[in-house]
Design a protein around this motif. Structure first.
Motif, mmCIF file in Angstrom:
data_model
loop_
_atom_site.group_PDB
_atom_site.id
_atom_site.type_symbol
_atom_site.label_atom_id
_atom_site.label_comp_id
_atom_site.label_asym_id
_atom_site.label_seq_id
_atom_site.Cartn_x
_atom_site.Cartn_y
_atom_site.Cartn_z
ATOM 1 N N VAL A 90 -5.842 9.737 -3.629
ATOM 2 C CA VAL A 90 -6.112 9.280 -2.262
ATOM 3 C C VAL A 90 -6.792 7.907 -2.286
ATOM 4 O O VAL A 90 -6.414 6.997 -1.540
ATOM 5 N N ALA A 91 -7.784 7.746 -3.152
ATOM 6 C CA ALA A 91 -8.469 6.449 -3.254
ATOM 7 C C ALA A 91 -7.509 5.379 -3.757
ATOM 8 O O ALA A 91 -7.536 4.231 -3.279
ATOM 9 N N SER A 92 -6.656 5.734 -4.714
ATOM 10 C CA SER A 92 -5.685 4.771 -5.243
ATOM 11 C C SER A 92 -4.683 4.363 -4.171
ATOM 12 O O SER A 92 -4.315 3.177 -4.057
ATOM 13 N N GLU A 93 -4.223 5.335 -3.382
ATOM 14 C CA GLU A 93 -3.287 5.016 -2.308
ATOM 15 C C GLU A 93 -3.933 4.101 -1.273
ATOM 16 O O GLU A 93 -3.311 3.157 -0.776
ATOM 17 N N PHE A 94 -5.197 4.372 -0.959
ATOM 18 C CA PHE A 94 -5.894 3.554 0.033
ATOM 19 C C PHE A 94 -6.038 2.110 -0.463
ATOM 20 O O PHE A 94 -5.826 1.158 0.297
ATOM 21 N N ALA A 95 -6.374 1.956 -1.742
ATOM 22 C CA ALA A 95 -6.468 0.613 -2.318
ATOM 23 C C ALA A 95 -5.135 -0.114 -2.197
ATOM 24 O O ALA A 95 -5.069 -1.301 -1.839
ATOM 25 N N ARG A 96 -4.043 0.599 -2.486
ATOM 26 C CA ARG A 96 -2.712 0.001 -2.381
ATOM 27 C C ARG A 96 -2.388 -0.386 -0.946
ATOM 28 O O ARG A 96 -1.844 -1.477 -0.682
ATOM 29 N N GLU A 97 -2.711 0.471 0.019
ATOM 30 C CA GLU A 97 -2.406 0.171 1.419
ATOM 31 C C GLU A 97 -3.201 -1.030 1.917
ATOM 32 O O GLU A 97 -2.704 -1.833 2.708
ATOM 33 N N ILE A 98 -4.444 -1.159 1.465
ATOM 34 C CA ILE A 98 -5.241 -2.341 1.828
ATOM 35 C C ILE A 98 -4.613 -3.593 1.238
ATOM 36 O O ILE A 98 -4.426 -4.609 1.923
ATOM 37 N N ALA A 99 -4.263 -3.528 -0.049
ATOM 38 C CA ALA A 99 -3.691 -4.691 -0.735
ATOM 39 C C ALA A 99 -2.375 -5.135 -0.098
ATOM 40 O O ALA A 99 -2.055 -6.331 -0.092
ATOM 41 N N LYS A 100 -1.621 -4.200 0.452
ATOM 42 C CA LYS A 100 -0.363 -4.550 1.118
ATOM 43 C C LYS A 100 -0.600 -5.397 2.358
ATOM 44 O O LYS A 100 0.303 -6.131 2.801
ATOM 45 N N ARG A 101 -1.801 -5.327 2.920
ATOM 46 C CA ARG A 101 -2.094 -6.008 4.180
ATOM 47 C C ARG A 101 -2.972 -7.246 4.014
ATOM 48 O O ARG A 101 -3.179 -7.978 4.985
ATOM 49 N N THR A 102 -3.489 -7.468 2.826
ATOM 50 C CA THR A 102 -4.330 -8.643 2.600
ATOM 51 C C THR A 102 -3.462 -9.888 2.464
ATOM 52 O O THR A 102 -2.294 -9.805 2.085
ATOM 53 N N PRO A 103 -4.026 -11.056 2.743
ATOM 54 C CA PRO A 103 -3.236 -12.284 2.595
ATOM 55 C C PRO A 103 -3.090 -12.691 1.131
ATOM 56 O O PRO A 103 -3.974 -12.443 0.306
ATOM 57 N N GLY A 104 -1.967 -13.295 0.821
ATOM 58 C CA GLY A 104 -1.760 -13.875 -0.505
ATOM 59 C C GLY A 104 -1.901 -12.876 -1.633
ATOM 60 O O GLY A 104 -1.388 -11.766 -1.574
#
Length: 454
Positions: A90-104
């Protein structure tokens, strides 16, 4: 609801943030006991619009069963794991979902317990990286007057929003503060363009005076939230990041308030201000306030400098027992799904003009010194004599009177001395915005009508 016992417990045992020591043990605080949508209910049964969304954070509104259910399900399945020794899907998925939305290339998410620890982590990483690069003198952090970056010892060292005397010790050798960037404080004969040039020059002059070899990073909120929703002149952020990169100074964008929808986008840095930070810090709306969590997000470029063949056996020995907490991660994922499913970012972009129009409509009221804001953030600054810098004791008294008048009428504000700050849940409707500003206008007029009895 009889809260007599709880009031006693609160005064006897619950030491609050920013606790006034003169009134310790004798406070009569509002008890918030229930909530729904953009409303909270106090112990008297009064339903009030939550003007500041808790503390800038309840993005999707209160009473979201989807988030509560996700948290409960995760707690039953796995309430905790040690991020030092293990990991969790769950924590790993959340990190991935955040990274998908960050710039650059901001792809590396370091989970923390909140905004203060996110800023603390960002600064520690900057110092860690410079040590590994052999730049051990490159440690100075440039910040701004009226900036607020947190309450840990390190994050407080780069904050400077106090009007009150500061009784807490504070690191004094790490930060350099630029002058106030609030356009309200410019000279009477100074244009906004001239003020912008002056503020940009402040940054470059500071870097050159301190020496680029000594300056590690510039940390800045895109909008200075707790300083009173201070909106720098248009183009300021872009000009500043260009200067930073010209002199090999990292740019930390403190998006603890502005990220996750407050400006109508997941992150404001690129979409709103056209900057590509080296590091972003976030918290608050990360989980819509349903569970504590923050994050420092690092670029691929920075990580590459200190990892792999450049790792040299080093350990970034910074972390927290609750980093990546699975229940908080579940709350964050559920909040993200709601934002996307309901088109909340699009909704915010639609209602921002109405919110800002109503805010500016209060500019000419008695007592109002300034009406300013951006996105779904606003501040009405007041003073009895309409001076920009007035008497602190009278400003506190005025702010408290307006706050009390608003609560009597059904609105909670974020009272910050003489500033009425609003940052409502992102799901607020146009009619609810109207009701919020109608109450605030009526409260200001009522306080003005009785100023002689103050």
């Amino acid at each position: 609801m009889d809260n007599t016992a709880a009031k006693n417990w609160d005064n006897d045992h619950f030491m609050h943030p920013w606790e006034g020591m003169d009134s310790l043990g004798n406070n009569d605080r509002t008890f918030v006991e229930a909530s729904d949508g953009v409303y909270v209910t106090n112990d008297k049964g009064d339903r009030l619009i939550d003007g500041p969304a808790g503390m800038w954070c309840v993005q999707v509104g209160y009473g979201r069963d989807e988030i509560a259910d996700a948290m409960a399900e995760q707690a039953r399945k796995l309430a905790y794991f040690s991020p030092f020794n293990n990991t969790n899907s769950v924590a790993s998925e959340f990190a991935r979902e955040i990274a998908k939305r960050t710039p650059g290339d901001l792809n590396h998410v370091f989970f923390t317990t909140g905004g203060s620890t996110a800023v603390d982590t960002a600064i520690r990483f900057v110092h860690f990286r410079n040590n590994m690069l052999g730049q051990r003198n490159k440690k100075k952090i440039i910040s701004r007057e009226k900036a607020y970056h947190g309450s840990t010892y390190l994050s407080a060292a780069v904050s400077a929003k106090e009007r009150d005397p500061l009784w807490l010790d504070k690191l004094t050798n790490i930060a350099h503060f630029l002058p106030n960037v609030n356009p309200l404080m410019r000279r009477a004969d100074q244009s906004i363009d001239a003020f912008l040039e002056e503020k940009v020059a402040d940054l470059e002059s500071a870097i050159l005076e301190l020496g680029p070899e000594n300056v590690a990073a510039y940390i800045a909120e895109p909008v200075l939230a707790s300083g009173g929703v201070i909106v720098p002149p248009a183009g300021y952020q872009k000009r500043c990041i260009d200067i930073c990169h010209k002199h090999d100074v990292l740019y930390i964008s403190d998006e603890v308030v502005t990220a996750f929808g407050r400006m109508g986008h997941w992150f404001a840095s690129k979409e709103v201000f056209d900057i590509q930070p080296d590091i972003i810090t976030c918290a608050k709306g990360l989980t819509s306030g349903y569970a504590p969590m923050g994050a420092a997000i690092f670029s691929e470029r920075l990580i590459a400098d200190v990892s792999g063949q450049h790792g040299n056996g080093a350990v970034f020995s910074n972390g927290f027992t609750y980093s990546g907490h699975p229940v908080s991660a579940a709350a964050g994922l559920a909040s993200m799904r709601i934002i996307e499913k309901e088109g909340i970012l699009e909704h915010v972009r639609t209602i921002i003009p109405h919110f800002q129009d109503r805010l500016q409509g209060l500019a000419d009221l008695p007592l109002v010194v300034d009406a300013r804001g951006m996105g779904l953030m606003g501040c009405i600054q007041c003073a009895y004599d309409k001076k920009r810098d007035s008497d602190l004791e009278r400003d506190y008294e005025l702010g408290a009177r307006i706050d009390a008048a608003c609560q009597e009428r059904g609105l909670i504000l974020r009272p910050m001395i003489n500033m009425c700050v609003m940052s409502p849940p992102l799901v607020i409707t146009s009619n609810q915005i109207d009701r919020m500003f109608d109450i605030l206008e009526d409260a200001i007029r009522a306080v003005d009508s009785t100023r002689g009895s103050a």
